[in-house]
Design an enzyme around this catalytic site. Sequence first.
Site, PDB file in Angstrom:
ATOM      1  N   CYS A 338      19.704  26.888  -7.059  1.00 56.40           N
ATOM      2  CA  CYS A 338      18.830  27.813  -7.763  1.00 56.40           C
ATOM      3  C   CYS A 338      19.168  27.853  -9.255  1.00 56.40           C
ATOM      4  O   CYS A 338      19.002  26.867  -9.956  1.00 56.40           O
ATOM      5  CB  CYS A 338      18.878  29.187  -7.107  1.00 56.40           C
ATOM      6  N   HIS A 436      17.979  28.323  -1.236  1.00 55.80           N
ATOM      7  CA  HIS A 436      19.100  29.109  -0.730  1.00 55.80           C
ATOM      8  C   HIS A 436      19.218  28.876   0.780  1.00 55.80           C
ATOM      9  O   HIS A 436      18.226  28.641   1.462  1.00 55.80           O
ATOM     10  CB  HIS A 436      18.873  30.595  -0.981  1.00 55.80           C
TER      11      HIS A 436
END
Length: 497
Positions: A338, A436
């Site tokens: 991310c 994630h």
Amino acid sequence: MSKHTLCPIMFAGTGSDVGKSVVAAAFCRIFLQDGYRPAPFKAQNMALNSYATPDGLEIGRAQAVQAEAAGIPCSTDMNPILLKPTSDRVCQVVLNGKVAGNKSAADYFNGTDRDRLRKEVHAAFDRLRAEFNPIVIEGAGSIAEVNLRSRDLVNMPMAQYAKAAVILVADIDRGGVIASVYGTMMLLSEEERKLVKGIIINKFRGDISLFTDGVKIIEELCRVPVLGVIPYFKDIHIEAEDSVMLDLKSRSAIDGKVNVVVVLLRHMSNFTDFDVLERDERVHLFYSNNVEEIAKADIIIIPGTKSTLADLYELRKNGVASAIIRAYRDGKTVVGICGGYQMLGMEVCDPHHVEGKIDALPGLGLLPVRTTMQGEKVTKQVTFTFGGGKAECKGYEIHMGETEITASNASTLNILADGSTDGVQVDNRCFGTYIHGILDNAVVIDHLLTPYLSQLETRTFDYNEFKEEQYNKLAAHIRQHVSMEKVYEILDVRYEI
């Protein structure tokens, strides 16, 4: 076996970090085991750890964990308001899974929209109650913050609306537990005290029999039964809600295992991405922003962050960026997830000042990508294949910004089920992704660890199997030390197992 309808149960606290989230997760699993269909609920959560629901919306990670313990998919009704701190005084407000803007603490708590937010919270609870039985409600912080009573959305006003049986959870490990329980009860109004049906003493160390007199004193002072004294445990692993738990994590490398360092960022988010590595017996996971410790690691992971540019600036300032680049050149593995993925690129730009006042910063230059921050947040669960393989993997995305590949010879990391792509890799030692939970997939862990496993002979770690085992161990632990018969009596239902 037919089941009665149970009244909602709320686990409220004498303070923050007394164990409400974990106790609520335990009861979600217990009620599931006992044939009910429970669901978790927390009206308002403040956390940087969040999760994407199946319909692509955002909630606090704790409620996603509790839903997993309850054996159901998570939804925004379980956490209608999520506050994600962007600084010491400002939070991003996520309402019903979507970003509603940034607000200072003063504006949020003193604003004119409290009635609207209260209606949203009540509506979410009503939808859950119509479908599940019982609702396991988690409070926030201390229920004795009487200065916030008129603005409170999550504690006793919520219990009153839900007609919930409130169980007060206190942390004896901090000391002064009798005073904290009695003080909390005395600060409640008479109407609020009537809702408190039981007390749980949490995190006890030593011989529980030595606290028998303490239990009697609490019951005599508060005129509320103590339902149990739960011993402190270290051998049951449930994903943590708050970054305060990072203080308990390892900070340095050790010999004899694959050393994986997660770079400690000021605005780090979603650190539950690394729970699977922490449980894998082949790995020693530690967190650090010390350049000497980072140099000792075999694998370096830059995690997600709520403020990519601010943390990237800090990494350059404290020398960690140079240490990561040097480690890669020395043959170490470097991974970005991310915000960490964005940092590994050539440049991160914020022309619309989504994050702050910084227009742009050069990245670490290890991946041929360029990121531009955008105002709209991406939140979705994804199914994908990793690194050209065929195994189905799962994860979720929560990010702001669009990342474009700047080199024609770069390799795509992941292929999503809808045919779109995610991430990039330059070789087996450097890749980045927006997903994630990517490390929850065994094929990814095996890819990551393979270069370092020549001396280790252990089986692949199954994280889903591990989590199920932990929820069941937690439920057994609570059953052993809390009177479930009294709990069911409080909830006005026959004790049926």
